[in-house]
Design an enzyme around this catalytic site. Sequence first.
Site, mmCIF file in Angstrom:
data_model
loop_
_atom_site.group_PDB
_atom_site.id
_atom_site.type_symbol
_atom_site.label_atom_id
_atom_site.label_comp_id
_atom_site.label_asym_id
_atom_site.label_seq_id
_atom_site.Cartn_x
_atom_site.Cartn_y
_atom_site.Cartn_z
ATOM 1 C CD GLU A 175 -2.609 1.239 -0.061
ATOM 2 O OE1 GLU A 175 -3.314 0.323 -0.482
ATOM 3 O OE2 GLU A 175 -2.418 2.294 -0.720
ATOM 4 C CG LEU A 232 -2.566 4.441 2.627
ATOM 5 C CD1 LEU A 232 -2.388 5.371 3.817
ATOM 6 C CD2 LEU A 232 -3.877 3.710 2.769
ATOM 7 C CD GLU A 274 -0.443 7.423 8.898
ATOM 8 O OE1 GLU A 274 -0.542 8.235 9.833
ATOM 9 O OE2 GLU A 274 0.156 6.345 9.001
ATOM 10 C CE LYS A 289 5.135 0.914 1.642
ATOM 11 N NZ LYS A 289 3.897 1.543 1.905
ATOM 12 N N GLY A 344 12.364 17.256 10.133
ATOM 13 C CA GLY A 344 12.703 15.837 9.976
ATOM 14 C C GLY A 344 11.467 15.026 9.673
ATOM 15 C CB CYS A 372 6.288 3.975 6.399
ATOM 16 S SG CYS A 372 4.744 3.090 6.531
ATOM 17 C CE LYS A 397 7.002 -0.070 9.558
ATOM 18 N NZ LYS A 397 6.783 -0.873 8.351
HETATM 19 C C1 UDX Z 1 1.089 -1.216 9.597
HETATM 20 C C2 UDX Z 1 2.568 -1.061 9.360
HETATM 21 O O1 UDX Z 1 3.020 0.075 10.070
HETATM 22 C C3 UDX Z 1 2.906 -0.908 7.932
HETATM 23 O O2 UDX Z 1 4.254 -1.145 7.730
HETATM 24 C C4 UDX Z 1 2.234 -1.896 7.129
HETATM 25 O O3 UDX Z 1 2.403 -1.563 5.790
HETATM 26 C C5 UDX Z 1 0.784 -2.059 7.459
HETATM 27 O O4 UDX Z 1 0.591 -2.207 8.833
HETATM 28 P P1 UDX Z 1 -0.699 0.550 10.120
HETATM 29 O O5 UDX Z 1 -2.002 0.118 9.560
HETATM 30 O O6 UDX Z 1 -0.381 2.003 10.123
HETATM 31 O O7 UDX Z 1 0.478 -0.027 9.275
HETATM 32 O O8 UDX Z 1 -0.492 -0.114 11.564
HETATM 33 P P2 UDX Z 1 -1.459 -0.047 12.801
HETATM 34 O O9 UDX Z 1 -2.292 1.181 12.734
HETATM 35 O O10 UDX Z 1 -0.630 -0.335 13.987
HETATM 36 O O11 UDX Z 1 -2.460 -1.262 12.528
HETATM 37 C C6 UDX Z 1 -2.163 -2.581 12.648
HETATM 38 C C7 UDX Z 1 -3.351 -3.278 13.295
HETATM 39 O O12 UDX Z 1 -3.129 -4.677 13.283
HETATM 40 C C8 UDX Z 1 -3.612 -2.883 14.739
HETATM 41 O O13 UDX Z 1 -4.935 -2.428 14.870
HETATM 42 C C9 UDX Z 1 -3.374 -4.168 15.518
HETATM 43 O O14 UDX Z 1 -4.210 -4.296 16.642
HETATM 44 C C10 UDX Z 1 -3.656 -5.215 14.481
HETATM 45 N N1 UDX Z 1 -3.044 -6.518 14.740
HETATM 46 C C11 UDX Z 1 -1.749 -6.615 15.080
HETATM 47 C C12 UDX Z 1 -3.818 -7.668 14.613
HETATM 48 O O15 UDX Z 1 -5.003 -7.594 14.320
HETATM 49 N N2 UDX Z 1 -3.242 -8.883 14.815
HETATM 50 C C13 UDX Z 1 -1.933 -9.001 15.164
HETATM 51 O O16 UDX Z 1 -1.449 -10.134 15.337
HETATM 52 C C14 UDX Z 1 -1.170 -7.835 15.304
HETATM 53 C C1 UDX Z 2 4.737 7.487 3.433
HETATM 54 C C2 UDX Z 2 4.704 7.345 1.905
HETATM 55 O O1 UDX Z 2 4.522 8.645 1.320
HETATM 56 C C3 UDX Z 2 3.595 6.410 1.483
HETATM 57 O O2 UDX Z 2 3.629 6.203 0.074
HETATM 58 C C4 UDX Z 2 3.764 5.082 2.197
HETATM 59 O O3 UDX Z 2 2.703 4.209 1.868
HETATM 60 C C5 UDX Z 2 3.835 5.274 3.697
HETATM 61 O O4 UDX Z 2 4.871 6.208 4.029
HETATM 62 P P1 UDX Z 2 3.342 8.857 5.214
HETATM 63 O O5 UDX Z 2 4.408 8.435 6.168
HETATM 64 O O6 UDX Z 2 1.924 8.661 5.592
HETATM 65 O O7 UDX Z 2 3.524 8.098 3.828
HETATM 66 O O8 UDX Z 2 3.503 10.421 4.907
HETATM 67 P P2 UDX Z 2 4.415 11.296 3.944
HETATM 68 O O9 UDX Z 2 3.557 12.331 3.342
HETATM 69 O O10 UDX Z 2 5.221 10.492 3.024
HETATM 70 O O11 UDX Z 2 5.384 12.058 4.958
HETATM 71 C C6 UDX Z 2 6.354 11.379 5.719
HETATM 72 C C7 UDX Z 2 7.155 12.387 6.519
HETATM 73 O O12 UDX Z 2 7.993 13.176 5.669
HETATM 74 C C8 UDX Z 2 6.306 13.380 7.304
HETATM 75 O O13 UDX Z 2 6.854 13.581 8.578
HETATM 76 C C9 UDX Z 2 6.382 14.629 6.469
HETATM 77 O O14 UDX Z 2 6.181 15.790 7.233
HETATM 78 C C10 UDX Z 2 7.791 14.537 5.947
HETATM 79 N N1 UDX Z 2 7.990 15.309 4.704
HETATM 80 C C11 UDX Z 2 7.360 14.938 3.555
HETATM 81 C C12 UDX Z 2 8.847 16.403 4.693
HETATM 82 O O15 UDX Z 2 9.427 16.757 5.717
HETATM 83 N N2 UDX Z 2 9.023 17.104 3.528
HETATM 84 C C13 UDX Z 2 8.401 16.749 2.370
HETATM 85 O O16 UDX Z 2 8.618 17.430 1.343
HETATM 86 C C14 UDX Z 2 7.541 15.636 2.390
#
Ligand code: UDX
Ligand code: UDX
Length: 486
Positions: free
Chosen positions: A183, A185, A187, A238, A289, A294, A297
């Site tokens: 994915e 997307l 945030e 990814k 920063g 993501c 990590k």
């Molecule tokens: C996470 C990771 O950060 C990202 O790298 C990955 O691409 C997708 O999963 P995110 O959806 O942002 O992204 O994580 P989070 O909001 O923590 O959601 C994960 C969910 O999985 C939580 O609600 C957690 O309770 C659930 N979970 C975790 C389960 O249902 N079963 C498990 O065994 C562990």
């Molecule tokens: C990122 C990737 O964009 C997305 O494709 C992937 O699926 C998940 O990780 P996300 O972490 O939700 O998404 O937000 P993103 O808009 O990428 O920003 C990441 C961080 O970089 C934020 O802290 C943002 O403030 C920072 N950022 C981004 C900058 O400081 N400058 C920029 O020009 C862009």
Amino acid sequence: MEIKNICCIGAGYVGGPTMSVIASQCPHLRITVVDSNPERIDAWNGPDLNKLPIYEPGLAEVVAEARGRNLFFSKDIDRAILEADMIFISVNTPTKTYGKGKGMAADLKFVESCARQIAAVATSDKIVVEKSTIPVRTASSIKNILTQADGGQSGGQSGGQAGGQAGGRTGRGINFHVLSNPEFLSEGTAVQDLLKPDRVLIGGDNEEAIQALTAIYAHWVPAERIITTNLWSAELSKLTANAFLAQRVSSINAISELCEATGADVDEVARAVGADSRIGPKFLKASVGFGGSCFQKDILNLVYIARSYQLHAVADYWEQVILLNRHQRRRFADKIVRTLYDTVSGKKIAFLGWAFKKDTNDSRESAAIYVADALLAEEAEITVYDPKVSPERIYADLDALGSRSPEENRRLLKIEKDPYDTMKGAYAIAVLTEWDEFKMYDWPRVYQNMQKPAFVFDGRRLLDAQKMESIGFDYYAIGGGSPQDL
Ligand code: UDX
Ligand code: UDX
């Protein structure tokens, strides 16, 4: 393979919005989202759509349309698995905090437990889709667990170079196919990103399974935007996409320090550089920063994988992106201390923003956490205002660092509901998140109520430098010059 029932394990920032959008675009599919955390499911089912567990612009409307029609949030994980033709794994894959690879490798224990549960419960053929970001070659581990948990046969050479068959038949005669569908997307714009993705990536080695998933996305994504690859390419793409994006931020942030030293203006540099169509204007905003769950990590994971193949030059190259990001956070905190006459002890410093970017209640790896930690080490008294991040989350973020006791964190850092109370009596304001509302404040009123000189440290280059200076503020923007919209 005709898909009628979908299950998604993990109702988080990725699973929740992704399944909501699929449900809204494909009313003929029945989608059940499950999670090991029952409170999360309750929150998704709650009557007040403004209180969904995650905040994303436009998400409440999508959920309102589909929930109860063909989108369900359920605590009955086994049943959802049993009934599904296709199962998305969207659980978190945090950086390991223990053992081999501690602090670097992705922790796959949740992904593995999902695979084991699917293997234990399934009584019919399933397509298992990796949605979570995972290390390259994870599909072969998932396949092994799925097919061998009951003594069955895996489909291929998991150690092979070209991508072995990520499918197989279990001892009970069930067929599993594993696909990688990372994915992308972002945030804060999740719903828009899902509705109009730059691309959908599907990696796999079984044409029928790939077609089954392609057919779902084809309901709203143009065919030319659906890219199919082998499994390992999809998994690695990814990690690579996130590494490239983070690298751009670190690149402009490195230049931001040079701008401050030389009198250049980082927004002007970014605009001039980004006008080159080979470089492009996006993702060149200097900041305190990057944060988010993501970037760090995934790069740590990439570095770990490269080292595990003895590719040290590759690992060192990508590690610099992280090191520069840490440096940027640190130097912002240092700048505050230095400017406040080398002492912030007992001085109130107001933080505007805690989220890692605007329009989200997510604060994972937010720069604000690390800047706060550095200032608290100098005994500053911090007051935080963020429009969406909860006080519990803010304290949990700080406590997780283990730098001081939870009591000490609560004594030194206070959270306010009102921005003007947050800034009243402060020696300095630090802008940590680029929330739009910060631009609208009554800044002359804020100035009146602050200690003088009234310092503003803009870590997002959000505010109007000339206006702030004309009011009387001592205004500093990371990257020098006058911030402008890029
Ligand atoms: C996470 C990771 O950060 C990202 O790298 C990955 O691409 C997708 O999963 P995110 O959806 O942002 O992204 O994580 P989070 O909001 O923590 O959601 C994960 C969910 O999985 C939580 O609600 C957690 O309770 C659930 N979970 C975790 C389960 O249902 N079963 C498990 O065994 C562990
Ligand atoms: C990122 C990737 O964009 C997305 O494709 C992937 O699926 C998940 O990780 P996300 O972490 O939700 O998404 O937000 P993103 O808009 O990428 O920003 C990441 C961080 O970089 C934020 O802290 C943002 O403030 C920072 N950022 C981004 C900058 O400081 N400058 C920029 O020009 C862009």
